[in-house]
Design a protein around this motif. Sequence first.
Motif, PDB file in Angstrom:
ATOM      1  N   THR A  50       1.233  -1.307  -0.209  1.00  0.00           N
ATOM      2  CA  THR A  50       0.100  -0.467   0.045  1.00  0.00           C
ATOM      3  C   THR A  50       1.103   1.389  -0.084  1.00  0.00           C
ATOM      4  OG1 THR A  50      -1.420  -1.028   1.379  1.00  0.00           O
ATOM      5  CG2 THR A  50      -1.096   1.030   1.327  1.00  0.00           C
ATOM      6  N   SER A  51       2.076   1.277   0.525  1.00  0.00           N
ATOM      7  CA  SER A  51       2.694   2.455   0.801  1.00  0.00           C
ATOM      8  C   SER A  51       3.919   2.346  -0.663  1.00  0.00           C
ATOM      9  CB  SER A  51       3.875   2.112   1.986  1.00  0.00           C
ATOM     10  OG  SER A  51       3.717   0.973   1.762  1.00  0.00           O
ATOM     11  N   SER A  52       3.800   1.574  -1.591  1.00  0.00           N
ATOM     12  CA  SER A  52       4.259   1.689  -2.353  1.00  0.00           C
ATOM     13  C   SER A  52       4.325   3.310  -3.647  1.00  0.00           C
ATOM     14  CB  SER A  52       4.551   0.818  -3.647  1.00  0.00           C
ATOM     15  OG  SER A  52       3.486   0.487  -4.249  1.00  0.00           O
ATOM     16  N   ASN A  53       5.175   3.745  -4.124  1.00  0.00           N
ATOM     17  CA  ASN A  53       4.693   4.722  -5.023  1.00  0.00           C
ATOM     18  C   ASN A  53       3.908   4.220  -6.431  1.00  0.00           C
ATOM     19  OD1 ASN A  53       6.471   6.748  -3.470  1.00  0.00           O
ATOM     20  ND2 ASN A  53       8.322   5.833  -5.092  1.00  0.00           N
ATOM     21  N   LYS A  54       3.906   3.270  -6.736  1.00  0.00           N
ATOM     22  CA  LYS A  54       3.074   3.209  -7.484  1.00  0.00           C
ATOM     23  C   LYS A  54       1.490   2.810  -7.048  1.00  0.00           C
ATOM     24  CE  LYS A  54       4.051  -1.943  -7.303  1.00  0.00           C
ATOM     25  NZ  LYS A  54       5.090  -0.854  -6.819  1.00  0.00           N
ATOM     26  N   VAL A  55       0.939   2.659  -5.944  1.00  0.00           N
ATOM     27  CA  VAL A  55      -0.039   2.849  -5.686  1.00  0.00           C
ATOM     28  C   VAL A  55      -0.802   4.098  -5.494  1.00  0.00           C
ATOM     29  CG1 VAL A  55      -1.603   2.514  -3.596  1.00  0.00           C
ATOM     30  CG2 VAL A  55       0.193   0.809  -3.676  1.00  0.00           C
ATOM     31  N   GLN A  56      -0.161   5.461  -5.316  1.00  0.00           N
ATOM     32  CA  GLN A  56      -0.212   6.785  -6.015  1.00  0.00           C
ATOM     33  C   GLN A  56      -0.443   6.976  -6.647  1.00  0.00           C
ATOM     34  OE1 GLN A  56      -1.350   8.463  -2.696  1.00  0.00           O
ATOM     35  NE2 GLN A  56      -1.447   6.712  -1.523  1.00  0.00           N
ATOM     36  N   GLN A  57       0.670   6.835  -8.119  1.00  0.00           N
ATOM     37  CA  GLN A  57       0.465   6.897  -9.119  1.00  0.00           C
ATOM     38  C   GLN A  57      -0.038   6.151  -9.930  1.00  0.00           C
ATOM     39  OE1 GLN A  57       4.164   5.112 -10.664  1.00  0.00           O
ATOM     40  NE2 GLN A  57       5.970   6.702  -9.765  1.00  0.00           N
ATOM     41  N   PHE A  58      -1.442   5.303  -9.975  1.00  0.00           N
ATOM     42  CA  PHE A  58      -2.014   4.462 -10.285  1.00  0.00           C
ATOM     43  C   PHE A  58      -3.318   5.354  -9.518  1.00  0.00           C
ATOM     44  CE2 PHE A  58       0.032   0.698 -10.869  1.00  0.00           C
ATOM     45  CZ  PHE A  58      -0.057   0.851 -12.106  1.00  0.00           C
ATOM     46  N   LEU A  59      -3.628   5.866  -8.141  1.00  0.00           N
ATOM     47  CA  LEU A  59      -4.860   6.648  -7.709  1.00  0.00           C
ATOM     48  C   LEU A  59      -5.114   8.134  -8.466  1.00  0.00           C
ATOM     49  CD1 LEU A  59      -4.416   6.138  -4.038  1.00  0.00           C
ATOM     50  CD2 LEU A  59      -6.543   5.002  -5.483  1.00  0.00           C
ATOM     51  N   ALA A  60      -3.916   8.853  -9.175  1.00  0.00           N
ATOM     52  CA  ALA A  60      -3.762   9.271  -9.698  1.00  0.00           C
ATOM     53  C   ALA A  60      -3.888   9.829 -10.883  1.00  0.00           C
ATOM     54  CB  ALA A  60      -1.892  10.740 -10.317  1.00  0.00           C
ATOM     55  N   ASN A  61      -3.457   8.289 -11.728  1.00  0.00           N
ATOM     56  CA  ASN A  61      -3.852   8.276 -13.832  1.00  0.00           C
ATOM     57  C   ASN A  61      -3.629   6.709 -13.370  1.00  0.00           C
ATOM     58  OD1 ASN A  61      -3.208   8.240 -16.477  1.00  0.00           O
ATOM     59  ND2 ASN A  61      -2.458   9.264 -16.419  1.00  0.00           N
ATOM     60  N   SER A  62      -4.638   6.221 -13.791  1.00  0.00           N
ATOM     61  CA  SER A  62      -4.853   4.930 -14.061  1.00  0.00           C
ATOM     62  C   SER A  62      -4.497   4.617 -15.104  1.00  0.00           C
ATOM     63  CB  SER A  62      -6.618   4.157 -14.275  1.00  0.00           C
ATOM     64  OG  SER A  62      -7.340   4.949 -14.657  1.00  0.00           O
ATOM     65  N   LYS A  63      -4.040   4.931 -15.738  1.00  0.00           N
ATOM     66  CA  LYS A  63      -3.506   4.885 -17.562  1.00  0.00           C
ATOM     67  C   LYS A  63      -2.151   3.728 -17.167  1.00  0.00           C
ATOM     68  CE  LYS A  63      -4.599   7.785 -20.334  1.00  0.00           C
ATOM     69  NZ  LYS A  63      -4.643   9.749 -21.001  1.00  0.00           N
ATOM     70  N   ALA A  64      -1.995   2.010 -17.625  1.00  0.00           N
ATOM     71  CA  ALA A  64      -1.689   1.511 -17.302  1.00  0.00           C
ATOM     72  C   ALA A  64      -1.154   0.693 -17.974  1.00  0.00           C
ATOM     73  CB  ALA A  64      -1.508   0.796 -15.978  1.00  0.00           C
ATOM     74  N   CYS A  65       0.107  -0.026 -18.253  1.00  0.00           N
ATOM     75  CA  CYS A  65       0.288  -1.053 -18.988  1.00  0.00           C
ATOM     76  C   CYS A  65       1.170  -2.686 -18.387  1.00  0.00           C
ATOM     77  CB  CYS A  65       1.127  -1.311 -20.596  1.00  0.00           C
ATOM     78  SG  CYS A  65       2.762  -0.116 -19.807  1.00  0.00           S
ATOM     79  N   VAL A  66       1.091  -3.961 -19.021  1.00  0.00           N
ATOM     80  CA  VAL A  66       1.596  -4.427 -18.108  1.00  0.00           C
ATOM     81  C   VAL A  66       2.337  -5.675 -19.635  1.00  0.00           C
ATOM     82  CG1 VAL A  66       0.980  -6.617 -16.673  1.00  0.00           C
ATOM     83  CG2 VAL A  66      -0.341  -4.983 -16.289  1.00  0.00           C
ATOM     84  N   TYR A  67       3.243  -5.919 -19.725  1.00  0.00           N
ATOM     85  CA  TYR A  67       4.484  -6.746 -20.292  1.00  0.00           C
ATOM     86  C   TYR A  67       5.458  -7.796 -19.544  1.00  0.00           C
ATOM     87  CZ  TYR A  67       7.837  -7.813 -23.665  1.00  0.00           C
ATOM     88  OH  TYR A  67       8.467  -8.744 -25.005  1.00  0.00           O
ATOM     89  N   PHE A  68       4.593  -9.309 -20.231  1.00  0.00           N
ATOM     90  CA  PHE A  68       5.283 -10.409 -19.834  1.00  0.00           C
ATOM     91  C   PHE A  68       5.856 -10.739 -21.290  1.00  0.00           C
ATOM     92  CE2 PHE A  68       1.028  -9.801 -17.822  1.00  0.00           C
ATOM     93  CZ  PHE A  68       1.087 -10.414 -16.756  1.00  0.00           C
ATOM     94  N   TYR A  69       7.238 -11.444 -20.744  1.00  0.00           N
ATOM     95  CA  TYR A  69       7.605 -11.825 -21.809  1.00  0.00           C
ATOM     96  C   TYR A  69       8.489 -13.470 -21.783  1.00  0.00           C
ATOM     97  CZ  TYR A  69      12.322 -10.872 -19.534  1.00  0.00           C
ATOM     98  OH  TYR A  69      13.614 -10.970 -19.578  1.00  0.00           O
ATOM     99  N   ASP A  70       8.966 -14.138 -22.656  1.00  0.00           N
ATOM    100  CA  ASP A  70       9.259 -15.277 -22.238  1.00  0.00           C
ATOM    101  C   ASP A  70      10.646 -15.098 -22.480  1.00  0.00           C
ATOM    102  OD1 ASP A  70      10.874 -18.052 -22.805  1.00  0.00           O
ATOM    103  OD2 ASP A  70       9.026 -18.883 -23.063  1.00  0.00           O
ATOM    104  N   ALA A  71      11.881 -15.183 -22.838  1.00  0.00           N
ATOM    105  CA  ALA A  71      13.089 -14.729 -22.881  1.00  0.00           C
ATOM    106  C   ALA A  71      12.753 -15.571 -23.910  1.00  0.00           C
ATOM    107  CB  ALA A  71      14.477 -14.313 -22.151  1.00  0.00           C
ATOM    108  N   LYS A  72      13.708 -17.288 -23.685  1.00  0.00           N
ATOM    109  CA  LYS A  72      14.031 -18.098 -24.270  1.00  0.00           C
ATOM    110  C   LYS A  72      13.591 -18.297 -25.748  1.00  0.00           C
ATOM    111  CE  LYS A  72      14.505 -23.591 -23.432  1.00  0.00           C
ATOM    112  NZ  LYS A  72      14.214 -24.614 -22.532  1.00  0.00           N
ATOM    113  N   ASN A  73      11.988 -18.420 -25.480  1.00  0.00           N
ATOM    114  CA  ASN A  73      10.881 -18.211 -26.627  1.00  0.00           C
ATOM    115  C   ASN A  73      11.269 -17.138 -27.778  1.00  0.00           C
ATOM    116  OD1 ASN A  73      11.611 -20.982 -26.885  1.00  0.00           O
ATOM    117  ND2 ASN A  73       9.599 -21.182 -25.372  1.00  0.00           N
ATOM    118  N   PHE A  74      11.704 -16.049 -27.184  1.00  0.00           N
ATOM    119  CA  PHE A  74      11.734 -14.888 -27.880  1.00  0.00           C
ATOM    120  C   PHE A  74      10.447 -14.114 -27.684  1.00  0.00           C
ATOM    121  CE2 PHE A  74      12.971 -11.796 -30.652  1.00  0.00           C
ATOM    122  CZ  PHE A  74      13.735 -10.566 -29.818  1.00  0.00           C
ATOM    123  N   THR A  75       9.297 -14.191 -26.970  1.00  0.00           N
ATOM    124  CA  THR A  75       7.840 -13.702 -27.384  1.00  0.00           C
ATOM    125  C   THR A  75       7.549 -13.188 -26.295  1.00  0.00           C
ATOM    126  OG1 THR A  75       7.783 -16.459 -27.672  1.00  0.00           O
ATOM    127  CG2 THR A  75       5.436 -15.369 -26.723  1.00  0.00           C
ATOM    128  N   GLY A  76       6.384 -12.479 -26.162  1.00  0.00           N
ATOM    129  CA  GLY A  76       5.912 -11.220 -25.151  1.00  0.00           C
ATOM    130  C   GLY A  76       4.730 -10.975 -26.015  1.00  0.00           C
TER     131      GLY A  76
END
Length: 134
Positions: A50-76
């Motif tokens: 709860t105390s992390s900076n990102k919580v405050q950032q998302f409360l102020a601006n809800s825009k976000a992205c999430v990225y997943f990748y598999d380096a071995k297979n070069f997939t994301g």
Amino acid sequence: MNAQKELQALVDKQELCFLGSITEKGYPMIRAMLKPIKIDDNCLYLHTNTSSNKVQQFLANSKACVYFYDAKNFTGISLIGKMEVLSKEADKIEFWQDQYHIYYEQGEGLSDFTVLKFTFDQGEFYQDFQVTTF
């Protein structure tokens, strides 16, 4: 391409994902996170302090992205959407797991445990030098 199936398969293989937020000065900020604790249709659930900076950032601006990748297979998979901060105890109690004590000093009081609900509305899947938008 079945985006939900590809996403779930990729997430199941990873321990981490990368989360992007917008700082108070309007700059993007990326950080590594533990993989989602739940995936439901076009929603991913993550947890953080709860105390992390990102919580405050998302409360102020809800825009976000999430990225997943598999380096071995070069997939994301890159997802774009909105983040909701679930801070009420009733909203987050179902996500609590005993092993989380190592991350949250407050323990089961849940005061420093926050669930982030990410709802994505678009994304890109990268594999074999091909990008598929969904």
